[in-house]
Motif scaffolding. Structure first.
Motif, PDB file in Angstrom:
ATOM      1  N   MET A   1       0.850  -1.273   0.020  1.00 30.87           N
ATOM      2  CA  MET A   1       0.042  -0.113  -0.147  1.00 30.87           C
ATOM      3  C   MET A   1       0.919   1.225  -0.119  1.00 30.87           C
ATOM      4  O   MET A   1       1.998   1.224   0.583  1.00 30.87           O
ATOM      5  CB  MET A   1      -0.920   0.097   1.164  1.00 30.87           C
ATOM      6  CG  MET A   1      -1.788  -1.150   1.199  1.00 30.87           C
ATOM      7  SD  MET A   1      -2.726  -1.153   2.601  1.00 30.87           S
ATOM      8  CE  MET A   1      -3.879   0.285   2.754  1.00 30.87           C
ATOM      9  N   ILE A   2       0.400   2.352  -0.812  1.00 33.35           N
ATOM     10  CA  ILE A   2       1.009   3.471  -0.799  1.00 33.35           C
ATOM     11  C   ILE A   2       0.253   4.542  -0.233  1.00 33.35           C
ATOM     12  O   ILE A   2      -0.671   4.879  -0.550  1.00 33.35           O
ATOM     13  CB  ILE A   2       1.468   3.947  -2.296  1.00 33.35           C
ATOM     14  CG1 ILE A   2       2.447   2.862  -2.599  1.00 33.35           C
ATOM     15  CG2 ILE A   2       2.177   5.338  -2.346  1.00 33.35           C
ATOM     16  CD1 ILE A   2       2.581   2.928  -4.417  1.00 33.35           C
ATOM     17  N   PHE A   3       0.806   5.228   0.810  1.00 34.72           N
ATOM     18  CA  PHE A   3       0.097   6.486   1.296  1.00 34.72           C
ATOM     19  C   PHE A   3       0.379   7.675   1.038  1.00 34.72           C
ATOM     20  O   PHE A   3       1.670   7.768   1.032  1.00 34.72           O
ATOM     21  CB  PHE A   3      -0.234   6.048   2.998  1.00 34.72           C
ATOM     22  CG  PHE A   3      -0.738   4.904   3.290  1.00 34.72           C
ATOM     23  CD1 PHE A   3      -1.939   4.663   2.844  1.00 34.72           C
ATOM     24  CD2 PHE A   3      -0.342   4.254   4.674  1.00 34.72           C
ATOM     25  CE1 PHE A   3      -2.629   3.492   3.423  1.00 34.72           C
ATOM     26  CE2 PHE A   3      -0.966   3.271   4.930  1.00 34.72           C
ATOM     27  CZ  PHE A   3      -2.297   2.880   4.473  1.00 34.72           C
ATOM     28  N   ASP A   4      -0.271   8.630   1.230  1.00 35.36           N
ATOM     29  CA  ASP A   4       0.045  10.084   0.861  1.00 35.36           C
ATOM     30  C   ASP A   4      -0.560  10.937   2.000  1.00 35.36           C
ATOM     31  O   ASP A   4      -1.662  10.708   2.436  1.00 35.36           O
ATOM     32  CB  ASP A   4      -0.667  10.685  -0.408  1.00 35.36           C
ATOM     33  CG  ASP A   4      -0.239  12.057  -0.837  1.00 35.36           C
ATOM     34  OD1 ASP A   4       0.411  12.629  -0.058  1.00 35.36           O
ATOM     35  OD2 ASP A   4      -0.534  12.527  -1.862  1.00 35.36           O
ATOM     36  N   SER A   5       0.399  11.803   2.515  1.00 41.54           N
ATOM     37  CA  SER A   5       0.117  12.303   3.841  1.00 41.54           C
ATOM     38  C   SER A   5      -0.431  13.888   3.505  1.00 41.54           C
ATOM     39  O   SER A   5      -0.938  14.682   4.074  1.00 41.54           O
ATOM     40  CB  SER A   5       1.414  12.791   4.605  1.00 41.54           C
ATOM     41  OG  SER A   5       2.104  11.587   4.985  1.00 41.54           O
ATOM     42  N   GLU A   6      -0.630  14.124   2.086  1.00 45.74           N
ATOM     43  CA  GLU A   6      -1.326  15.414   1.745  1.00 45.74           C
ATOM     44  C   GLU A   6      -2.787  15.134   1.291  1.00 45.74           C
ATOM     45  O   GLU A   6      -2.989  14.423   0.347  1.00 45.74           O
ATOM     46  CB  GLU A   6      -0.610  16.242   0.681  1.00 45.74           C
ATOM     47  CG  GLU A   6      -1.053  17.390   0.187  1.00 45.74           C
ATOM     48  CD  GLU A   6      -0.351  18.149  -0.974  1.00 45.74           C
ATOM     49  OE1 GLU A   6       0.550  18.879  -0.785  1.00 45.74           O
ATOM     50  OE2 GLU A   6      -0.659  17.672  -2.054  1.00 45.74           O
ATOM     51  N   TYR A   7      -3.499  15.966   2.242  1.00 48.10           N
ATOM     52  CA  TYR A   7      -5.142  15.788   1.873  1.00 48.10           C
ATOM     53  C   TYR A   7      -5.751  17.273   1.382  1.00 48.10           C
ATOM     54  O   TYR A   7      -5.327  18.316   1.695  1.00 48.10           O
ATOM     55  CB  TYR A   7      -5.644  15.588   3.495  1.00 48.10           C
ATOM     56  CG  TYR A   7      -5.463  14.186   3.866  1.00 48.10           C
ATOM     57  CD1 TYR A   7      -6.382  13.144   3.948  1.00 48.10           C
ATOM     58  CD2 TYR A   7      -4.257  13.880   4.358  1.00 48.10           C
ATOM     59  CE1 TYR A   7      -6.045  11.932   4.336  1.00 48.10           C
ATOM     60  CE2 TYR A   7      -3.964  12.663   4.746  1.00 48.10           C
ATOM     61  CZ  TYR A   7      -4.793  11.704   4.716  1.00 48.10           C
ATOM     62  OH  TYR A   7      -4.593  10.433   5.428  1.00 48.10           O
TER      63      TYR A   7
END
Length: 424
Positions: free
Chosen positions: A413-419
């Motif tokens: 899984m690849i997560f992005d911390s920018e919402y």
């Protein structure tokens, strides 16, 4: 962001040469000061550190004002290639400062002026006959009046400096005068300097001097055989422990790509004068060319309610050498103030990817912003009772927030911390 970008750039431009000299001095002159302390008896070592801490505390809170004269000179094989002189006036009681400096880089000479107080700052250099005036929407602390020994990293830096010095002994002369003042002086030759110090200086020098651009061709590009040849220093301390002057010299040897040897000599001189009698005045710009602008305080949420709403980012996996979306992460900001932010975090997975949702999270959080910083750490509790730690930051330049959880990455899984804000 911790500082206003424009203010940072202006200060970086103004202090570019100072930063370069201090970078070089880190491995040489500042090492000399620390080494001088270590080679003294333990009581002498403690006295010198006490003087440094006492001086920092005095010049940031105790005295009402003072003047600091600074000069740097960098020589290549005996020829001055870069220098800076500056006169710095500080009014501690009013939180105001004034800097007048002259930089000479090769054959280029520049005169700079800088003034700052709680309400804004003024900047001018000789390249443009314009005074740039920036006014704050609300008063701010002037960074020059912060005590470095009270920063979070201060104790760790002190321990590292102590460890780097090692067991150097008998290389300092301590002279006590009849009025109670002291003179600390000493020097170290290349054979006395530990290999670790030389390794650090070599790496730092390669980064600093080996990557010069074409506009800085007066600087030698030393890239190999770099070592410290000599370090010497002299410090004068008054009877109360306040540093009155410091003189340091560092000599570095290295070669450029062609094999030519360069002996770089850095000379540093600093004096503290006019304690409690320095006057700092905001310049009268009548008749001058002035450009004004007003800066928001980006360390505070001036309109926190606008951040209330939903934000989201995609959850991806890497499969068959491609990115594939398997779900979304959401943050519902339910409350935002100038000092804190609260909301709910939850994850949703697309049909067919339920196996990735085994450890999906859903929790509420409240974070308090750090001082002068729109980042806030938090501790929350998951539905299963597990403690979750993380931090949330607000981007004052856009409708985005940053949200991080201290967790191990789950599989591919690849997560992005920018919402990004949802405007559906």
């Amino acid at each position: 962001m911790k500082r206003n970008l424009k203010e940072m750039l202006l200060k970086m431009k103004l202090k570019k040469k100072t930063a370069m000299f201090l970078s070089f001095a880190l491995g040489t002159v500042m090492f000399a000061s620390t080494a001088m302390a270590e080679v003294m008896s333990k009581s002498g070592y403690d006295q010198l550190k006490d003087s440094m801490k006492y001086t920092a505390e005095s010049l940031t809170s105790d005295v009402s004002s003072y003047t600091l004269d600074m000069s740097f000179a960098l020589k290549d094989n005996g020829t001055v290639i870069s220098s800076e002189t500056s006169l710095n006036k500080y009014d501690v009681s009013k939180q105001a400062m004034e800097n007048v400096s002259t930089n000479i880089d090769g054959k280029v000479k520049r005169d700079n002026y800088y003034y700052a107080d709680k309400n804004g700052y003024i900047n001018k250099n000789s390249d443009q006959n314009v005074y740039y005036v920036s006014e704050y929407t609300s008063p701010r602390e002037v960074n020059s009046f912060k005590n470095p020994f009270k920063e979070k990293e201060a104790s760790d830096v002190e321990k590292i400096a102590d460890a780097l010095v090692g067991n150097l002994k008998d290389s300092v002369i301590v002279t006590e005068n009849t009025d109670g003042s002291k003179v600390l002086s000493g020097s170290l030759k290349e054979s006395q300097i530990p290999a670790l110090i030389n390794a650090i200086v070599s790496l730092q020098s390669k980064n600093e001097f080996g990557n010069r651009n074409n506009n800085e061709n007066y600087m030698p590009k030393i890239t190999k055989d770099i070592f410290v040849k000599e370090i010497s220093g002299k410090m004068v301390v008054n009877k109360d422990g306040l540093i009155q002057s410091i003189l340091g010299t560092g000599v570095l040897s290295g070669k450029d790509d062609s094999g030519k040897e360069h002996i770089l000599t850095l000379e540093l001189l600093g004096k503290v004068t006019n304690v409690n009698s320095t006057i700092v005045k905001k310049p009268d710009l009548s008749g001058k060319t002035v450009e004004k602008n007003t800066e928001r305080d980006y360390n505070k949420l001036t309109n926190p309610e606008k951040y209330v709403g939903q934000y989201k980012t995609d959850i991806l996996i890497e499969k068959d050498n491609k990115f594939e979306k398997i779900g979304e992460k959401f943050i519902d900001i339910t409350k935002a103030t100038e000092t804190s932010i609260s909301g709910r975090y939850h994850e949703e997975y697309l049909k067919g990817y339920e196996n990735y949702a085994t450890n999906k999270k859903d929790f509420e959080f409240t974070a308090k912003f750090e001082e002068n910083n729109l980042n806030g750490p938090f501790t929350a509790t998951s539905a299963s009772g597990d403690a979750i730690k993380g931090d949330v930051s607000v981007n004052p330049y856009s409708a985005k927030i940053y949200f991080n959880i201290n967790e191990n990455i789950r599989g591919n899984m690849i997560f992005d911390s920018e919402y990004s804000r949802v405007f559906d």
